[in-house]
Scaffold this active site. Structure first.
Site, mmCIF file in Angstrom:
data_model
loop_
_atom_site.group_PDB
_atom_site.id
_atom_site.type_symbol
_atom_site.label_atom_id
_atom_site.label_comp_id
_atom_site.label_asym_id
_atom_site.label_seq_id
_atom_site.Cartn_x
_atom_site.Cartn_y
_atom_site.Cartn_z
ATOM 1 N N CYS B 85 -43.465 -1.987 14.438
ATOM 2 C CA CYS B 85 -44.890 -1.976 14.085
ATOM 3 C C CYS B 85 -45.142 -1.082 12.866
ATOM 4 C CB CYS B 85 -45.713 -1.564 15.303
ATOM 5 S SG CYS B 85 -47.442 -2.028 15.167
ATOM 6 N N HIS B 202 -43.608 -5.030 20.046
ATOM 7 C CA HIS B 202 -43.226 -3.752 20.654
ATOM 8 C C HIS B 202 -42.261 -3.934 21.824
ATOM 9 C CE1 HIS B 202 -46.022 -0.891 18.712
ATOM 10 N NE2 HIS B 202 -46.814 -1.941 18.580
ATOM 11 N N GLU B 204 -40.460 -1.769 23.236
ATOM 12 C CA GLU B 204 -40.490 -0.607 24.136
ATOM 13 C C GLU B 204 -41.580 -0.733 25.198
ATOM 14 O OE1 GLU B 204 -41.858 -0.733 21.234
ATOM 15 O OE2 GLU B 204 -43.491 0.681 20.945
#
Lengths: 79, 225
Positions: B85, B202, B204
């Site tokens: 990002c 994302h 994560e």
């Protein structure tokens, strides 16, 4: 010595913000509007009295940080 | 595997990626951007967020910070670099990845789970995914509209440097499955040596069934080898 730097998106890069501003101006009744491109404007004071050297410093600022050369063009003017 | 997460003022996914890395058994350290030395790392992560409030351009100021010289040095000597990002935006601003991320085509901040397709699964980052696997991953950005010149775009395609493309649930890659106006639906790219990955989604955020899904796990297990 003072300069202005105008940063604009390159011609073939989509400018959605400019487009929205343009549409809004049309919506509020502005006539004869052909096109709008939105950009950024910097006023820069340089501690240098020799014009060419000062311009070179500002140009370096543009290339190193102020402008993303992939998508933006810039113009330096003495003010 | 040793990892370092670089933290800037305004980073806000640094803790998430830190938690994810530790959960995946990485030995992780958080590194403040004013540091001038990096600990020995196999992986450096530039996390998501709004470094320096997105002043000037997203990632522009962070891309000139002190630690970045070290990141560039590590990248050039083959260290794995992952930019997520804002991290992707920062990598393009440093020049480690070519191209740039423009404002989303619809001018809106987009926060939603989207499908992406794994285009190249023969890399250190993606080898635990299947080729053309469709995974569901969260995106949350205002400037995710990937743009580059025609020459680079051709190179990305020809040399298999596109990691992920946005698609729909059936894997269709078209305008309807493009959330932000990105060139050719590109969601993530590699550098020439494929040791640097920049991606807008994302991973994560997708490591736990309890809060989302586990579609991001394979990215981390790929890195572990």
């Amino acid at each position: 010595m003072k300069f202005s730097v105008t940063v604009t998106l390159k011609k073939d890069v989509l400018d959605p913000q400019g487009k929205v501003v343009q549409n809004t101006l049309v919506n509020i009744g502005i006539k004869n509007l052909k096109s709008i491109r939105q950009g950024k404007y910097f006023e820069i004071e340089v501690d240098e009295s020799e014009l060419l050297t000062a311009e070179k410093i500002v140009d370096k600022m543009c290339k190193k940080l102020l402008v993303n050369l992939v998508i933006e063009d810039y113009k330096i003017n003495k003010i | 595997m040793r990892s370092s997460v670089i933290v800037f003022p305004g980073s806000n996914c640094d803790r998430d990626i830190g938690v994810a890395l530790e959960k995946m058994q990485f030995k992780n350290q958080m590194i403040w951007h004013k540091e001038t030395r990096l600990p020995k790392s196999d992986l450096i992560v530039i996390p998501g967020g709004f470094s320096y409030g997105d002043y000037l351009r997203s990632g522009a100021i962070a891309g000139k910070s002190l630690i970045i010289d070290e990141v560039i040095r590590a990248a050039n000597s083959g260290c794995l670099i992952l930019g997520i990002c804002n991290g992707f935006q920062i990598l393009t601003e440093t020049g480690l990845l070519k191209g740039t991320l423009l404002r989303n085509k619809n001018l809106k901040f987009i926060n939603k789970d989207v499908q992406i397709k794994v285009l190249n699964n023969k890399t250190k980052f993606t080898n635990k995914y299947k080729k053309d696997q469709i995974i569901k991953i969260n995106i949350a950005h205002n400037e995710g509209n990937f743009f580059t010149d025609l020459l680079h775009l051709e190179k990305l395609s020809n040399e298999n440097l596109i990691a992920f493309k946005y698609c729909d649930e059936k894997g269709n890659i078209n305008e309807n499955s493009n959330p932000n106006g990105s060139l050719e639906n590109i969601a993530g790219i590699f550098n020439d040596n494929k040791n640097i990955l920049g991606m807008m989604p994302h991973p994560e955020r997708m490591i736990d069934e309890f809060i989302s899904n586990k579609d991001g796990v394979n990215l981390f297990t790929s890195l572990l080898g």
